[in-house]
Scaffold this active site. Structure first.
Site, PDB file in Angstrom:
ATOM      1  N   LYS A   3       0.835  -1.191   0.000  1.00 45.24           N
ATOM      2  CA  LYS A   3       0.000   0.000   0.000  1.00 45.24           C
ATOM      3  C   LYS A   3       0.880   1.255   0.000  1.00 45.24           C
ATOM      4  O   LYS A   3       1.928   1.278   0.666  1.00 45.24           O
ATOM      5  CB  LYS A   3      -0.874  -0.019   1.273  1.00 45.24           C
ATOM      6  CG  LYS A   3      -1.925   1.075   1.363  1.00 45.24           C
ATOM      7  CD  LYS A   3      -2.757   0.903   2.656  1.00 45.24           C
ATOM      8  CE  LYS A   3      -3.913   1.891   2.725  1.00 45.24           C
ATOM      9  NZ  LYS A   3      -4.746   1.695   3.930  1.00 45.24           N
ATOM     10  N   SER A  43      -9.758   1.570   3.011  1.00 45.55           N
ATOM     11  CA  SER A  43      -8.892   2.346   2.151  1.00 45.55           C
ATOM     12  C   SER A  43      -7.841   1.526   1.407  1.00 45.55           C
ATOM     13  O   SER A  43      -7.297   1.998   0.417  1.00 45.55           O
ATOM     14  CB  SER A  43      -8.175   3.405   2.992  1.00 45.55           C
ATOM     15  OG  SER A  43      -7.282   2.785   3.900  1.00 45.55           O
ATOM     16  N   SER A  69      -9.910  -0.686   7.227  1.00 47.27           N
ATOM     17  CA  SER A  69      -9.304  -0.505   5.901  1.00 47.27           C
ATOM     18  C   SER A  69      -8.612  -1.731   5.325  1.00 47.27           C
ATOM     19  O   SER A  69      -8.247  -1.739   4.160  1.00 47.27           O
ATOM     20  CB  SER A  69      -8.318   0.660   5.920  1.00 47.27           C
ATOM     21  OG  SER A  69      -9.006   1.880   5.886  1.00 47.27           O
TER      22      SER A  69
END
Lengths: 488, 498
Positions: B89, B164, B188
């Site tokens: 990420k 997210s 997330s």
């Protein structure tokens, strides 16, 4: 010196008392910063002592420097204060170019040190000043506005350096007391080695809270805070001018507005910086990157046991043990280096002579040359030797001053100087007898006058004998011989 | 011998690296049936073909190829992830590789340092493929707030992957990376895992170092693994976790061997079913999914106990005070002074700040910074932030109480399956409601795993969540491992994006 407190702003109809509280920011003596391992060295090239934490790069986290905690606790102990075993670091949020994270890590509701006190020696007696709290916080960087007409430069070397904010109670009543208070704080911290108190380098600065009230009134007036005053002299000036301003306002029927002010050192006046309404909302909240700081009682006890003798204790000892006056004791304990020097000298030398030589002669030289006692050209050993030469009668006090002068110039031992310059006291009775006789023979008329009752002339004879011996004659022996001869 | 090896390699190609797990890939590497370079090329090829999914913000293929060649030269198989290319990420700072946090304000930010968690992966032999798209500063539940655009769910065009860590979920599901890591502040990791039919674990707060992760809400942020199955999840967690003295909130304890200790053990275990998680308007399918999960556990010998977590209903409002408050302060450093985007507009410092932050941040970030600033303001602090912290303690207390008599809690991961792009974009509240089952776990600092457990009528995957008390990751991994076998979740993708 006045023996009674008498600092009031006197006007035609009133006598105003000035109430002062101080927030002193003292830089913690520590090699590295409060939450990073960067160096705290002063005067280095801009932005060369900055870590990723100090410059608030994404994902960087603060880690508390244990040494700074020790320093704060030691200072707290030196202020006779309560040590809080649990304290919390908060974020104080505001935007400024030299505050990289957009917040300063400080302690808000739960400081590491609670209430304590400091004792001042004022001419009118001792005075206890309450300490409200001491907390740890980070310093910000420095914005430099005067290097370019269009740009501001930022130096982050100072960013993250540990500060202790020491908040007093509103117990101070005059610029003199403030002077004494700041100096006392500085002395305590220098004894402890927790802050060097160097005001030129910004290691010690203060926010000064001032209000006034009519003598005898109980309630405090509205206060104004004068920000960031960086010398004791300016603190005194700022207080005087601010107190006067407030009195003038009140006497003309106006009100004091609670606000933050700045002291203009050139104009010797304070001016408004921001009002209470314009005050920053710092949005304090506990820093989630740091757990509450928990220390053990044993950690505090260990530090307590290792604490050096503090100024108040030392003063008491000096007065009791060495029979010094409070004034002398105060002077000699004002710096750890000075008291160490003094104690070193009196290990071998007479206390009474030694203290005078240090306080009068040595201090004059150090002041003149702007030297710290640890850089004194006259070492404690040499001064002790000099004092001993006086005590033993090897040289007179007068000659000693000459020797001392030469010691300052050369750094040499007194015995060498006395030897080289032939300054030993003349104590041979036969030789002295001869000198006295010579002097008397030259002044037969004066002898007649003396014998006729003009006894003042005795001093004249002594002076002549000293002159004839180039000042080296032993005064006591000269006295004895002279008196005997004059009786003949 | 030579022909035999070649034959084996052909077999692997036929087997298709896209359909096997990380653990299986590692076996192939260790037995030298495939080289790190071959793996790298395979995933690079997939990434190139997967552009439509928009799951990558940055790739670093030259470095990937180089690193894999170096690995093949040295042939050191000691690490947990020998020569395995992995994308992460874009919230993890990676040395000399752009790190954007999905924001314009860090559009060109290149860190000079490597986050602890990613360094841990590289130490275990992993190799970086690139940086994965995510909601801006991890604020979002659909990956629609990213400055770099939407990410598509590999299941279907126009479907969000969740957020997210949406880029991570998509890249994993589409086999653009064999495993990945995300961060979880309020769900997330677990929500996108649920939306894509994959496994995601949020560890105990403090198990993985936060050092070098772009901060959203410091007291809630945790990095965690996202994988195709539970075994991979245990392996990745083992590789990434560990004490770090650079993070003051990191837990100082010995590293655990999650993968070695992984076993399917449910018998005698006590599972709590919290009644408060039966929310109004919960789709029947989700209720059914939950029930199926309970049945599986019962069948496998677990004891089911009804429990109550009475403060659950306050979790979401509490979260939406605490998280924005911390974010408003954490994001203050993006001011255009030191790094990142700076607006050319403005005649003084304040104006420069205003333009920089107005242009550099997206709407959702601005919304949360505003909320956070508001709740911390003097006069409101006690009513909002302080109260939220008190409620947070009560929520934690609920969990602590129930863990006195149970081993783990089973809940749905999300109140719905993946939704369409744009469906909730203009309705922040309904977007926030997506996190209703995941948020309490973050507030309490507990570990939780989401595993794929079924599908809804549209064929979209749905996840179940297992929660345990602090540091009992092994326990929920083991339960999940057992359930995984029983559920036998299957998902075939037609790779429409290629």
């Amino acid at each position: 010196m006045k023996d009674k407190f008498d600092y009031f702003i006197k006007t035609e109809n009133n006598k105003w008392e000035v109430i002062i509280g101080l927030e002193v920011h003292a830089q913690v003596t520590s090699k590295s910063k409060l939450f990073s391992s960067s160096s705290t060295k002063f005067g280095e090239k801009p932005n060369t002592q900055v870590s990723l934490v100090d410059s608030a790069f994404p994902g960087m986290l603060p880690v508390i420097n244990k040494f700074c905690i020790e320093q704060a606790v030691k200072t707290g102990l030196g202020l006779n204060a309560k040590i809080n075993l649990r304290s919390i670091f908060d974020r104080k949020n505001y935007f400024y170019a030299d505050l990289p994270a957009g917040y300063q890590i400080s302690q808000y509701k739960n400081p590491i040190v609670g209430e304590g006190s400091v004792t001042l020696d004022m001419p009118y007696g001792t005075k206890k000043v309450g300490i409200e709290r001491l907390h740890l916080e980070q310093d910000a960087g420095k914005s430099i506005h005067d290097l370019s007409p269009d740009n501001t430069f930022v130096d982050l070397n100072r960013s993250g350096v540990a500060l202790m904010e020491i908040v007093s109670k509103p117990d101070l009543r005059s610029p003199d007391e403030v002077n004494s208070y700041v100096k006392k704080l500085r002395t305590i911290m220098r004894y402890l080695g927790t802050c060097d108190g160097n005001m030129q380098e910004g290691s010690l600065r203060a926010d000064v809270n001032v209000s006034v009230r009519k003598e005898g009134e109980k309630a405090f007036g509205t206060r104004c805070e004068i920000k960031n005053v960086n010398s004791i002299k300016f603190m005194e000036m700022a207080i005087e001018s601010e107190a006067k301003r407030q009195v003038e306002l009140l006497e003309s029927g106006k009100k004091i507005i609670q606000e933050t002010r700045l002291f203009d050192t050139k104009k010797n006046e304070t001016r408004s910086m921001r009002s209470k309404e314009e005050a920053h909302d710092y949005r304090y909240f506990p820093d989630p990157d740091l757990l509450p700081l928990e220390i053990k009682q044993s950690f505090v006890d260990d530090l307590k046991n290792k604490l050096p003798e503090l100024p108040d204790k030392k003063k008491e000892r000096f007065i009791n043990k060495f029979k010094l006056t409070p004034y002398e004791a105060n002077v000699l304990i004002s710096e750890n280096n000075i008291s160490e020097y003094f104690e070193e000298v009196i290990k071998t030398a007479d206390i009474k002579l030694a203290k005078n030589w240090i306080i009068v002669e040595l201090f004059a030289v150090l002041n003149d040359k702007n030297l710290d006692i640890k850089d004194s050209p006259v070492s404690s050993k040499n001064l002790a030797n000099l004092v001993n030469s006086i005590s033993s009668g090897e040289i007179s006090g007068k000659i000693a001053k000459k020797v001392f002068e030469l010691m300052v110039q050369s750094g040499d031992e007194p015995s060498k100087i006395i030897q080289d310059k032939g300054l030993q006291q003349q104590s041979d009775p036969k030789k002295l007898q001869k000198i006295v006789q010579k002097v008397l023979e030259k002044n037969l008329d004066k002898i007649t006058q003396y014998k006729a009752g003009k006894e003042k002339l005795y001093g004249f004879f002594v002076g002549e004998v000293m002159k004839a011996s180039s000042g080296k004659a032993n005064p006591k022996l000269v006295n004895d011989i002279l008196k005997k001869e004059l009786k003949k | 011998m030579r022909t035999f090896l070649l034959y084996q390699r052909l077999l692997i190609k036929m087997n298709d690296l896209n359909n096997i797990s990380l653990s299986e890939i590692i076996k192939l590497v260790k037995s030298k049936k495939i080289s790190s370079l071959e793996l790298a090329n395979h995933f690079i090829n997939n990434i190139k073909k997967g552009k439509k999914l928009n799951s990558f913000i940055t790739t670093c293929f030259d470095q990937t190829i180089n690193d894999s060649k170096n690995f093949d030269k040295k042939q050191n198989f000691d690490g947990l992830l020998p020569g395995i290319p992995i994308a992460v990420k874009d919230l993890f700072c990676t040395k000399n590789i752009k790190t954007t946090a999905g924001s314009k304000i860090l559009e060109n930010f290149v860190p000079t340092y490597e986050s602890t968690v990613t360094s841990n992966l590289w130490k275990e032999g992993a190799i970086l493929l690139g940086k994965l798209n995510c909601d801006e500063f991890a604020m979002g539940s659909s990956n629609e707030t990213s400055f770099f655009g939407n990410v598509l769910n590999p299941l279907e065009n126009n479907l969000v992957p969740g957020g997210s860590s949406g880029g991570s979920a998509t890249a994993l599901t589409a086999s653009l990376t064999p495993a990945t890591i995300g961060t979880d502040t309020g769900g997330s990791i677990r929500q996108p895992a649920s939306f894509t039919g994959t496994v995601g674990l949020k560890p105990t707060y403090g198990l993985c170092s936060r050092w070098g992760i772009v901060a959203f809400a410091s007291s809630l942020d945790q990095a965690g693994p996202m994988t195709k199955n539970v075994e991979d999840c245990a392996l990745m967690l083992e590789a990434m976790s560990g004490y770090d003295k650079k993070d003051s909130t990191s837990i100082n304890r010995k590293k655990e061997n999650y993968s070695k200790n992984l076993k399917r053990s449910i018998k005698g275990i006590k599972i709590g079913i919290p009644k408060e998680y039966r929310v109004d308007n919960m789709p029947k399918e989700i209720e059914q999914l939950w029930k199926n999960g309970i049945d599986i556990l019962k069948k496998s010998g677990a004891k089911i106990i009804d429990i109550s977590l009475p403060h659950t209903k306050y979790a979401l409002p509490t979260y939406y005070i605490v998280a924005p408050a911390e974010a408003s302060s954490n994001l203050a450093r993006y001011d255009g002074i030191k790094y990142g985007y700076r607006s050319k507009k403005g005649n003084n410092l304040i104006e420069m700040y205003e333009h920089t932050r107005a242009e550099g941040f997206g709407d959702e970030v601005k919304r949360r910074v505003l909320i956070g600033t508001y709740v911390l303001s003097s006069g409101y602090y006690d009513a909002y932030y302080l109260k939220a912290q008190k409620v947070r303690k009560l929520i934690k207390g609920d969990f602590d109480n129930s863990f006195k008599e149970i081993d783990a809690i089973l809940t749905p991961s999300t109140p719905s399956s993946a939704f369409k792009i744009g469906e909730k974009a203009n309705d922040p509240i309904s977007m926030y409601l997506n996190d209703i089952f995941t948020v309490p776990v973050n507030l309490a600092g507990l570990p939780a795993i989401s595993i794929p457990a079924g599908k809804d009528h549209k064929g979209y995957p749905l996840g179940l969540q297992l929660i345990s008390k602090e540091l009992e990751e092994q326990k929920i991994l083991n339960i999940a491992f057992a359930m995984e076998k029983e559920i036998d979740f299957k998902q075939t993708l037609n790779r429409w994006w290629e």
